[in-house]
Write a protein that holds these residues in place. Sequence first.
Motif, short mmCIF file in Angstrom:
data_model
loop_
_atom_site.label_atom_id
_atom_site.label_comp_id
_atom_site.label_asym_id
_atom_site.label_seq_id
_atom_site.Cartn_x
_atom_site.Cartn_y
_atom_site.Cartn_z
N PRO A 29 41.26 22.74 43.08
CA PRO A 29 41.89 24.05 42.90
C PRO A 29 40.88 25.08 42.41
O PRO A 29 40.11 24.82 41.48
N ALA A 30 40.87 26.23 43.06
CA ALA A 30 39.94 27.30 42.70
C ALA A 30 40.65 28.52 42.13
O ALA A 30 40.07 29.27 41.34
N ALA A 31 41.90 28.76 42.54
CA ALA A 31 42.65 29.92 42.06
C ALA A 31 44.12 29.73 42.43
O ALA A 31 44.45 28.91 43.31
N LEU A 32 44.98 30.46 41.77
CA LEU A 32 46.38 30.53 42.18
C LEU A 32 46.53 31.56 43.28
O LEU A 32 45.84 32.59 43.30
N THR A 33 47.46 31.32 44.19
CA THR A 33 47.75 32.32 45.21
C THR A 33 48.17 33.64 44.55
O THR A 33 47.84 34.72 45.04
N ASP A 34 48.87 33.55 43.42
CA ASP A 34 49.27 34.76 42.69
C ASP A 34 48.07 35.64 42.35
O ASP A 34 48.16 36.87 42.33
N GLN A 37 46.65 38.59 44.57
CA GLN A 37 47.26 39.92 44.56
C GLN A 37 46.37 40.94 43.84
O GLN A 37 46.54 42.14 44.01
N ARG A 38 45.43 40.45 43.04
CA ARG A 38 44.50 41.37 42.36
C ARG A 38 43.43 41.88 43.30
O ARG A 38 42.66 42.76 42.95
N GLY A 39 43.37 41.30 44.49
CA GLY A 39 42.41 41.74 45.48
C GLY A 39 41.18 40.86 45.54
O GLY A 39 40.92 40.05 44.66
N LEU A 40 40.44 41.01 46.63
CA LEU A 40 39.21 40.26 46.85
C LEU A 40 38.02 41.20 46.83
O LEU A 40 38.16 42.38 47.18
N PRO A 41 36.85 40.74 46.42
CA PRO A 41 36.55 39.37 45.98
C PRO A 41 37.17 39.05 44.62
O PRO A 41 37.37 39.94 43.79
N LEU A 42 37.46 37.76 44.41
CA LEU A 42 38.04 37.27 43.16
C LEU A 42 37.06 36.28 42.55
O LEU A 42 36.70 35.28 43.17
#
Length: 408
Positions: A29-34, A37-42
């Motif tokens: 796991p690298a991040a939550l799908t939620d 929503q903050r935008g990319l790049p993350l």
Amino acid sequence: MISQQLNDQITRVGPGSDAGAVLRRYWQPAALTDELQRGLPLAVNLLGERLALVKGADGELVLATRDALADEAPSFSPDADDIVLTEGGASYPAVERNGIVFAYMGPGAAPAFPDFDCFRAPDSHVFAFKGLWECNWLQALEIGIDPAHASFLHRFLEDEDPDDSYGKQFRDRAAHTNMPMTQVLREYPRPEIRVEETDYGLKIIALRHMENELTHVRVTNQIFPGAICIPMSREMTITQWHVPIDDETCYWYSMFTSFQNPVNKDLMREQRLKEHRLPDYAPLKNKSNDYHYNPEEQANLTYTGMGLDINVHDQWAVEGMGAIQDRTQEHLGRSDVAIIRYRRMLRKMIAALGEDGGDDALPMRDEAAASIKGPLSNDAIATTDEWETASHAADMERRAACPWDATV
């Protein structure tokens, strides 16, 4: 107890490390799908590497190497404007699965995802969340494969109404009885523990022998290399990964999977955001405020005196060992059998990679991984001489009533 050299070998995960080489051969796991929503790049910090989720040339997610900001904390994700990708740096494939973005950081082709319940269930029946712990990933995993700890660390001196405890672990009734699970754990604190090797890792069986020739059976699982699958209630299971940010911090990522009814994602998110801050998902109760320890509560309500959220109890226990547990001073006992078996398995896989670099010796690295289903994770009460049959039957009954295909 083990040597310092061995402790380093099984805990440290950066590039070139032995345990890190094993972990990199699995989807992490690298991040939550939620968080997308903050935008990319993350920004993502994973396995001691500074990375960022971006869209590749084909429009698919990839995990790219980024430049590290000098004052960036291990768990902090800066705004997109602060992220600078490393020109010519490594990039890794990423894919979304039921609320979690997974990345593969190993050599060669990525392995197939097993057909676990958390992946095959529809999105409506899975809720994903994560939390930050300030400790090494291995001690975070090891508390999850210790069935005895729940009777002490999560001991509740009063039993609340299970009907009012949706989305909370150990608040259900024991199967086919009106006894709350908190009462079972409190009154039968010393389980007989059995461990079996499986094609995905370890199956861990805790038998709490009760009066009238009855036994409470709790089946949990260690999914190699760093995950567990445990029953949350008769309705729901938790599949939880323990993911290293670096050697001294980690995230737990959980998929809560419901067999019958769609999950109430809004309620479950609200419950957990009361205990965590954004954007780094750090717990509000932590070392800086003594985990909100209350001696009056400890005397009357909970074993720890740290509230009703069992994640806080686990967090206190694993962080209290230090950033990396000193296993040169530990003394394992009979209840630590799953921990012992897991360490042997990890060492065996490290040795297998060191001998020939082949991946086939590792669990779930061959083509058959995609056909692995389940795993069975539930609670049941049965006559002592028929506990195994009853546990399996309880799982089959639950799966047969499931609106999505949960057959095994």
